[in-house]
Design a protein around this motif. Structure first.
Motif, PDB file in Angstrom:
ATOM      1  N   LEU A  52       0.870  -1.178   0.000  1.00 47.81           N
ATOM      2  CA  LEU A  52       0.000   0.000   0.000  1.00 47.81           C
ATOM      3  C   LEU A  52       0.902   1.221   0.000  1.00 47.81           C
ATOM      4  CD1 LEU A  52      -2.599  -1.019   2.764  1.00 47.81           C
ATOM      5  CD2 LEU A  52      -2.711  -1.404   0.299  1.00 47.81           C
ATOM      6  N   ILE A  53       0.700   2.097  -0.975  1.00 48.47           N
ATOM      7  CA  ILE A  53       1.541   3.287  -1.105  1.00 48.47           C
ATOM      8  C   ILE A  53       0.666   4.524  -0.906  1.00 48.47           C
ATOM      9  CG2 ILE A  53       3.224   4.501  -2.560  1.00 48.47           C
ATOM     10  CD1 ILE A  53       4.053   1.635  -2.205  1.00 48.47           C
ATOM     11  N   GLY A  54       1.139   5.450  -0.067  1.00 47.84           N
ATOM     12  CA  GLY A  54       0.342   6.645   0.218  1.00 47.84           C
ATOM     13  C   GLY A  54       1.126   7.922  -0.020  1.00 47.84           C
ATOM     14  N   SER A  55       0.472   8.881  -0.663  1.00 45.24           N
ATOM     15  CA  SER A  55       1.119  10.188  -0.857  1.00 45.24           C
ATOM     16  C   SER A  55       0.084  11.298  -0.967  1.00 45.24           C
ATOM     17  CB  SER A  55       1.957  10.178  -2.138  1.00 45.24           C
ATOM     18  OG  SER A  55       2.499  11.469  -2.373  1.00 45.24           O
ATOM     19  N   GLY A 102      -4.139   8.539  -0.397  1.00 41.28           N
ATOM     20  CA  GLY A 102      -3.489   9.817  -0.156  1.00 41.28           C
ATOM     21  C   GLY A 102      -4.474  10.921   0.171  1.00 41.28           C
ATOM     22  N   ALA A 103      -3.960  11.907   0.869  1.00 42.69           N
ATOM     23  CA  ALA A 103      -4.755  13.093   1.164  1.00 42.69           C
ATOM     24  C   ALA A 103      -4.590  14.094   0.037  1.00 42.69           C
ATOM     25  CB  ALA A 103      -4.280  13.709   2.482  1.00 42.69           C
ATOM     26  N   GLY A 104      -5.636  14.867  -0.199  1.00 45.44           N
ATOM     27  CA  GLY A 104      -5.587  15.943  -1.177  1.00 45.44           C
ATOM     28  C   GLY A 104      -6.628  16.975  -0.804  1.00 45.44           C
ATOM     29  N   ASP A 105      -6.814  17.905  -1.708  1.00 43.64           N
ATOM     30  CA  ASP A 105      -7.769  18.977  -1.441  1.00 43.64           C
ATOM     31  C   ASP A 105      -8.487  19.282  -2.757  1.00 43.64           C
ATOM     32  OD1 ASP A 105      -8.995  21.454  -1.086  1.00 43.64           O
ATOM     33  OD2 ASP A 105      -7.469  22.122   0.349  1.00 43.64           O
ATOM     34  N   GLN A 144      -7.047  22.024  -8.771  1.00 43.24           N
ATOM     35  CA  GLN A 144      -7.523  21.509 -10.060  1.00 43.24           C
ATOM     36  C   GLN A 144      -7.327  19.991 -10.190  1.00 43.24           C
ATOM     37  OE1 GLN A 144      -5.572  23.265 -13.426  1.00 43.24           O
ATOM     38  NE2 GLN A 144      -6.836  22.151 -14.899  1.00 43.24           N
ATOM     39  N   HIS A 145      -6.162  19.517  -9.737  1.00 50.65           N
ATOM     40  CA  HIS A 145      -5.869  18.086  -9.885  1.00 50.65           C
ATOM     41  C   HIS A 145      -5.968  17.408  -8.525  1.00 50.65           C
ATOM     42  CE1 HIS A 145      -4.607  18.884 -13.943  1.00 50.65           C
ATOM     43  NE2 HIS A 145      -3.763  19.806 -13.503  1.00 50.65           N
ATOM     44  N   PHE A 146      -7.194  17.087  -8.160  1.00 55.91           N
ATOM     45  CA  PHE A 146      -7.432  16.542  -6.820  1.00 55.91           C
ATOM     46  C   PHE A 146      -6.728  15.184  -6.637  1.00 55.91           C
ATOM     47  CE2 PHE A 146     -10.357  13.795  -4.218  1.00 55.91           C
ATOM     48  CZ  PHE A 146      -9.851  14.210  -3.002  1.00 55.91           C
ATOM     49  N   ALA A 147      -5.860  15.136  -5.611  1.00 54.89           N
ATOM     50  CA  ALA A 147      -5.180  13.891  -5.210  1.00 54.89           C
ATOM     51  C   ALA A 147      -4.590  13.132  -6.409  1.00 54.89           C
ATOM     52  CB  ALA A 147      -6.135  13.006  -4.416  1.00 54.89           C
ATOM     53  N   ARG A 148      -4.006  13.862  -7.319  1.00 58.69           N
ATOM     54  CA  ARG A 148      -3.472  13.240  -8.539  1.00 58.69           C
ATOM     55  C   ARG A 148      -2.303  12.299  -8.244  1.00 58.69           C
ATOM     56  NH1 ARG A 148       0.023  15.533 -12.615  1.00 58.69           N
ATOM     57  NH2 ARG A 148      -0.173  14.389 -14.572  1.00 58.69           N
ATOM     58  N   ALA A 149      -1.608  12.542  -7.134  1.00 63.78           N
ATOM     59  CA  ALA A 149      -0.499  11.647  -6.771  1.00 63.78           C
ATOM     60  C   ALA A 149      -0.992  10.207  -6.662  1.00 63.78           C
ATOM     61  CB  ALA A 149       0.127  12.094  -5.450  1.00 63.78           C
ATOM     62  N   LEU A 172      -7.716   5.285  -2.541  1.00 63.81           N
ATOM     63  CA  LEU A 172      -8.466   6.021  -1.524  1.00 63.81           C
ATOM     64  C   LEU A 172      -7.968   7.467  -1.496  1.00 63.81           C
ATOM     65  CD1 LEU A 172     -10.346   6.139   0.988  1.00 63.81           C
ATOM     66  CD2 LEU A 172      -8.375   5.406   2.346  1.00 63.81           C
ATOM     67  N   LYS A 173      -8.842   8.402  -1.863  1.00 64.11           N
ATOM     68  CA  LYS A 173      -8.475   9.823  -1.873  1.00 64.11           C
ATOM     69  C   LYS A 173      -9.259  10.522  -0.776  1.00 64.11           C
ATOM     70  CE  LYS A 173      -7.715   9.978  -6.888  1.00 64.11           C
ATOM     71  NZ  LYS A 173      -8.116  10.623  -8.151  1.00 64.11           N
ATOM     72  N   ILE A 174      -8.547  11.058   0.197  1.00 65.64           N
ATOM     73  CA  ILE A 174      -9.224  11.737   1.305  1.00 65.64           C
ATOM     74  C   ILE A 174      -9.138  13.251   1.067  1.00 65.64           C
ATOM     75  CG2 ILE A 174      -9.217  12.179   3.782  1.00 65.64           C
ATOM     76  CD1 ILE A 174     -10.064   9.336   3.266  1.00 65.64           C
ATOM     77  N   ASP A 175     -10.313  13.851   0.969  1.00 68.14           N
ATOM     78  CA  ASP A 175     -10.417  15.278   0.647  1.00 68.14           C
ATOM     79  C   ASP A 175     -10.389  16.116   1.928  1.00 68.14           C
ATOM     80  OD1 ASP A 175     -11.002  17.759  -0.339  1.00 68.14           O
ATOM     81  OD2 ASP A 175     -12.763  17.107  -1.492  1.00 68.14           O
ATOM     82  N   GLN A 176      -9.306  16.887   2.078  1.00 67.40           N
ATOM     83  CA  GLN A 176      -9.142  17.683   3.291  1.00 67.40           C
ATOM     84  C   GLN A 176     -10.165  18.818   3.392  1.00 67.40           C
ATOM     85  OE1 GLN A 176      -6.842  15.048   4.395  1.00 67.40           O
ATOM     86  NE2 GLN A 176      -7.326  16.673   5.799  1.00 67.40           N
ATOM     87  N   SER A 177     -10.786  19.171   2.259  1.00 70.78           N
ATOM     88  CA  SER A 177     -11.743  20.273   2.307  1.00 70.78           C
ATOM     89  C   SER A 177     -13.138  19.789   2.720  1.00 70.78           C
ATOM     90  CB  SER A 177     -11.815  20.977   0.956  1.00 70.78           C
ATOM     91  OG  SER A 177     -12.411  20.131   0.003  1.00 70.78           O
TER      92      SER A 177
END
Ligand SMILES: Cc1cc2nc3c(=O)[nH]c(=O)nc-3n(C[C@H](O)[C@H](O)[C@H](O)COP(=O)(O)O)c2cc1C
Length: 146
Positions: free
Chosen positions: A52-55, A88-91, A95-100, A120-125
């Motif tokens: 499992l890789i997270g960024s 990974g977490a993103g916001d 424009q590019h939500f959690a693209r990593a 799994l993309k967790i939206d901080q907003s």
């Protein structure tokens, strides 16, 4: 099944996801090792069946600088014996939500890893229940979902 969770996190959000997933998997009796990407060589992954890789996502939909060494190694590592998934977490105000998460997922696929489920993309907003989001992901990883 042995699992390694490799993550990178600047302000702690992705680390919290990583630690929550590790705890949940451990509670289901799985063996889990968790490591910061900065301390990890990609060839360590071959001793684990599940990876499992997270960024988090940085810049304009980019991978964080501190992940790049590990990412470069990943691109030359044979992962055809592995199963895995990305988080990974993103916001979503970017424009590019959690693209990593997508970049890492593509790389795992290119290296032969069987992707167990969509990242799994967790939206901080958004005011999400992290435990719940992670548990749904964990249950799918373990194929325990209804
Ligand atoms: C300069 C900067 C650029 C960012 N770029 C993006 C982006 O392109 N896409 C995204 O989804 N989030 C972006 N973010 C938001 C972070 O990914 C988000 O805050 C995340 O929760 C950080 O995770 P961490 O706590 O694991 O470091 C950016 C944040 C900063 C400060």
């Amino acid at each position: 099944m042995n699992t390694i969770i490799v993550y990178t996190s600047m302000t702690g959000n992705t680390e919290l996801i990583a630690r929550t997933l590790a705890k949940q998997l451990t509670n289901f009796g799985e063996n889990v090792e968790i490591k910061d990407a900065i301390d990890t060589y990609a060839d360590e992954l071959s001793s684990f069946e599940r990876i499992l890789i997270g960024s988090y996502t940085w810049g304009d939909g980019d991978l964080p600088d501190e992940l790049l060494d590990f990412y470069d190694e990943l691109k030359t590592t044979d992962l055809s014996s592995n199963i895995g998934a990305v988080f990974g977490a993103g916001d979503s105000s970017y424009q590019h939500f959690a693209r990593a998460v997508d970049l890492l997922e593509d790389t795992l696929t290119q290296q032969g890893c069987s992707i167990l489920q969509k990242g799994l993309k967790i939206d901080q907003s958004k005011d999400l229940d992290l435990q719940e989001e992670c548990l749904a992901f964990t249950l799918k990883l373990l194929k325990k979902e209804n």
